[in-house]
Design an enzyme around this catalytic site. Structure first.
Site, PDB file in Angstrom:
ATOM      1  N   HIS B  82     -10.192   6.332  -2.676  1.00  0.00           N
ATOM      2  CA  HIS B  82      -8.901   5.635  -2.670  1.00  0.00           C
ATOM      3  C   HIS B  82      -7.904   6.350  -3.585  1.00  0.00           C
ATOM      4  CE1 HIS B  82      -5.981   2.412  -3.061  1.00  0.00           C
ATOM      5  NE2 HIS B  82      -6.599   1.761  -2.088  1.00  0.00           N
ATOM      6  N   GLY B 162       6.078   3.852 -22.261  1.00  0.00           N
ATOM      7  CA  GLY B 162       5.075   4.801 -22.730  1.00  0.00           C
ATOM      8  C   GLY B 162       5.631   6.210 -22.807  1.00  0.00           C
TER       9      GLY B 162
END
Lengths: 299, 299
Positions: B82, B162
């Site tokens: 995935h 971040g």
């Protein structure tokens, strides 16, 4: 999957609100139960409580609150506009989620037996009734508190639980089970109430229509329209969409159209999801696909 | 009225089930939260968690589980079928009850800021996206974990929270808000997939149809029928009944009929109640009339 049942006990006190609080407090003590509503009416001198919980919680809540009512309410002094026959007048149980009507009947019998053991005559009614003539609450309650001193000695009206002798202080109690009632009205673009009434008569059970539909024609003065006002007493068998389509079909005969409808009060999700399933032609639909159903089951 | 939000974080570990349990345990610690489901896929090497709770509970659950994932998962060793870019790969928030999409966006930002403060680059996506090109998750995740070491230095892909520097151990995380998706398929009585595809093209947004509908035509080999397979990405704006009626209208052109439909997976009650409200022409309907809605609000 969590089982949920609704219970709507009616208590014969609507004026002394401190007393009412003491009854409701018995329910509040039971963890996990949800009190959806309670309201007292001074003219009726009556309080209606709506609560939901597991069968065990609901059984305990019904017994504990009826016990407190038997302790605090003295029917020899009761006056009020609403028909009544006991301190705890009626206790109906209704399936909400993952519960069958049979489980509600079981709970009704358990609660009835408890009241009977305290010396209160109990009649089972609606789907819990032990005889056809006890199905209808109005018929059971006929004569009311005052009349029961005599009515109870009639063998036909021997209580299902408790003594065959009137309890002067607490009266008698009707305990029943029924599927939730859906009140559904359809508005028509005719001011002629006779047409609305003719349609109602073809759609309702008594006139040859749908088995679990009751209905009448009403005039909506302000709108200059009329209404077929219906109660679906078993929406799982006689569906909301069936009632709607039957009214549409009958209305055609008079060149009349449906202009809208209304749902009165609180109804179970399933009663309307059935209609979505029908009109959208959904194959293999499962109620567990509904997020809210799953959330309630997990709680 | 109780506010409920759903969150479906995806974690990049689907093989070490003991590790997965440690992540889920962080959610189990939070009182009142409901874990609807979690499942791990070995080939994908990925775990999908579905949980529901108040905005506060869900915020804490998202932060605590992502913190544990950052601690336990090492992306330098991750392999799986995935697409993924981080230990906690995606965290979408969805309104369930008495919550707006804006409140979900707020929660997404709060959770994103928390991850950012631990040194994890965070991209807001879908309705929380800070730029149109970040709306689509596939576009955000393009290049995957391995590609982000370079992609992140591109100013166009400066994280919303971040450092603008890849976190080798934890990767990056996409945090988003979106309304629930409704997967709705309509089956047609023609075996000609070209017809199904033509109908899909007229109904879907990209072809000039309903704004929040995506759709394709598919062959149903076993039934010798075809299907218009749709995703309604905002069922409150593009409704299920609209999609249904649009397909019916288009199908007429080819002499084709709808034989049925299907709803895939879990959907919000409201998506189908809208259809009942439409077809039954209900006036002034209020969701609070639904017993199950009231029960969830009271819990």
């Amino acid at each position: 999957m969590k089982k949920l049942m609704e219970c709507v006990p009616n208590f014969s006190e609507g004026r002394d609100l401190a007393l009412v609080e003491q009854i409701i407090d018995e329910v509040r003590k039971i963890e996990g139960i949800t009190i959806l509503d309670y309201s007292s009416d001074k003219d009726h001198n009556r309080t209606v409580l709506t609560m939901i919980g597991s069968p065990e919680q609901i059984t305990k809540a019904a017994i504990d609150s009826a016990k407190k009512a038997a302790e605090l309410i003295d029917m020899t002094k009761h006056e009020g506009a609403h028909p009544r026959m006991g301190a705890t007048d009626v206790i109906p149980f209704t399936p909400v989620s993952n519960v069958t009507i049979d489980e509600c009947i079981q709970v009704a019998k358990e609660v009835g037996a408890a009241l009977g053991s305290w010396g209160i005559p109990v009649y089972l009614y609606e789907d819990a009734a032990s005889k056809p003539e006890r199905t209808n609450l109005a018929q059971v309650r006929k004569g009311q508190y005052e009349g029961f001193f005599e009515k109870i000695s009639d063998e036909a009206w021997k209580p299902d639980f408790g003594p065959q002798e009137m309890n002067a202080k607490s009266g008698c109690t009707a305990v029943g089970a029924r599927v939730p009632l859906v009140a559904f009205n359809i508005n028509l673009d005719t001011p002629d109430v006779e047409i609305a009434d003719k349609i109602a008569k073809k759609v309702r059970h008594i006139g040859g229509g749908l088995r679990f539909v009751k209905g009448i024609g009403l005039k909506l003065e302000e709108r200059n329209q009329t209404q077929v006002s219906m109660n679906l007493v078993n929406f799982e068998k006689s569906s909301v969409y069936q009632a709607f389509e039957m009214v549409r079909i009958e209305a055609k005969r008079y060149g009349v159209n449906i202009v809208g409808s209304e749902v009165i009060g609180t109804i179970p999700m399933k009663s309307l999801l059935d209609a979505a399933e029908y009109y959208l032609q959904i194959e293999n639909f499962n109620l567990d696909q509904i997020l809210e159903k799953r959330l309630l089951d997990e709680k």
